[in-house]
Write a protein that holds these residues in place. Structure first.
Motif, PDB file in Angstrom:
ATOM      1  N   THR A 173      -2.777   0.257  -5.203  1.00  0.00           N
ATOM      2  CA  THR A 173      -2.085   0.572  -3.956  1.00  0.00           C
ATOM      3  C   THR A 173      -0.933   1.523  -4.201  1.00  0.00           C
ATOM      4  OG1 THR A 173      -2.662  -1.594  -3.046  1.00  0.00           O
ATOM      5  CG2 THR A 173      -0.875  -0.409  -1.981  1.00  0.00           C
ATOM      6  N   TRP A 174      -0.106   1.210  -5.199  1.00  0.00           N
ATOM      7  CA  TRP A 174       1.024   2.091  -5.513  1.00  0.00           C
ATOM      8  C   TRP A 174       0.536   3.461  -5.975  1.00  0.00           C
ATOM      9  CZ3 TRP A 174       5.780   1.736  -4.013  1.00  0.00           C
ATOM     10  CH2 TRP A 174       6.319   0.501  -3.712  1.00  0.00           C
ATOM     11  N   GLY A 175      -0.489   3.488  -6.798  1.00  0.00           N
ATOM     12  CA  GLY A 175      -1.017   4.768  -7.284  1.00  0.00           C
ATOM     13  C   GLY A 175      -1.565   5.635  -6.165  1.00  0.00           C
ATOM     14  N   PHE A 176      -2.341   5.034  -5.269  1.00  0.00           N
ATOM     15  CA  PHE A 176      -2.882   5.799  -4.143  1.00  0.00           C
ATOM     16  C   PHE A 176      -1.770   6.255  -3.199  1.00  0.00           C
ATOM     17  CE2 PHE A 176      -7.185   3.532  -4.636  1.00  0.00           C
ATOM     18  CZ  PHE A 176      -7.665   4.562  -5.431  1.00  0.00           C
ATOM     19  N   ALA A 177      -0.762   5.409  -2.981  1.00  0.00           N
ATOM     20  CA  ALA A 177       0.342   5.792  -2.091  1.00  0.00           C
ATOM     21  C   ALA A 177       1.144   6.954  -2.680  1.00  0.00           C
ATOM     22  CB  ALA A 177       1.243   4.593  -1.831  1.00  0.00           C
ATOM     23  N   ILE A 178       1.428   6.891  -3.967  1.00  0.00           N
ATOM     24  CA  ILE A 178       2.167   7.985  -4.612  1.00  0.00           C
ATOM     25  C   ILE A 178       1.321   9.254  -4.631  1.00  0.00           C
ATOM     26  CG2 ILE A 178       3.118   8.751  -6.832  1.00  0.00           C
ATOM     27  CD1 ILE A 178       4.023   5.815  -7.230  1.00  0.00           C
ATOM     28  N   GLY A 179       0.037   9.108  -4.919  1.00  0.00           N
ATOM     29  CA  GLY A 179      -0.855  10.269  -4.897  1.00  0.00           C
ATOM     30  C   GLY A 179      -0.939  10.902  -3.521  1.00  0.00           C
TER      31      GLY A 179
END
Length: 120
Positions: A57-63
């Motif tokens: 979730t954090w990775g997709f949000a930052i991406g």
């Protein structure tokens, strides 16, 4: 390049929505159903699955944020390019009226010119 970034943004949006829907803070979401067969729960454990979904979730949000800013940089903010809306075009075409010479303190202000009434 711009369209490739937009396509990546759409893919990340879909993946982010899937990952968010798979989570449930009480442990009863899709993540618990993946482990219902026993294989995934034994392989990773319930706590580890939650950690993986949170990291995704954090990775997709930052991406998503980085790609959104990248799309602005690559194709977005060219002010000398074509006008994007009729309102922007009219705002660029309007001219401010010329101001008169500055008035000395204490002197009466000049009268504003009166425009003729429009004919019906």
């Amino acid at each position: 390049m711009y369209y490739a970034i937009i396509a990546l943004i759409l893919v990340i949006c879909v993946l982010l929505s899937i990952v968010v829907l798979a989570q449930n803070p009480k442990g009863g979401g899709l993540s618990s159903q993946f482990g219902a067969g026993g294989g995934a729960a034994q392989m990773m454990g319930v706590k580890r699955t939650g950690d993986l979904l949170e990291k995704l979730t954090w990775g997709f949000a930052i991406g998503l944020m980085v790609l959104s800013l990248g799309s602005y940089i690559v194709g977005g903010h060219n002010t000398s390019g074509p006008v994007r809306s009729i309102n922007q075009q009219r705002a660029l075409e309007t001219r401010m009226p010329a101001t008169s010479a500055p008035v000395a303190p204490g002197a009466p202000a000049p009268a504003a010119p009166v425009a003729p009434a429009p004919a019906n």
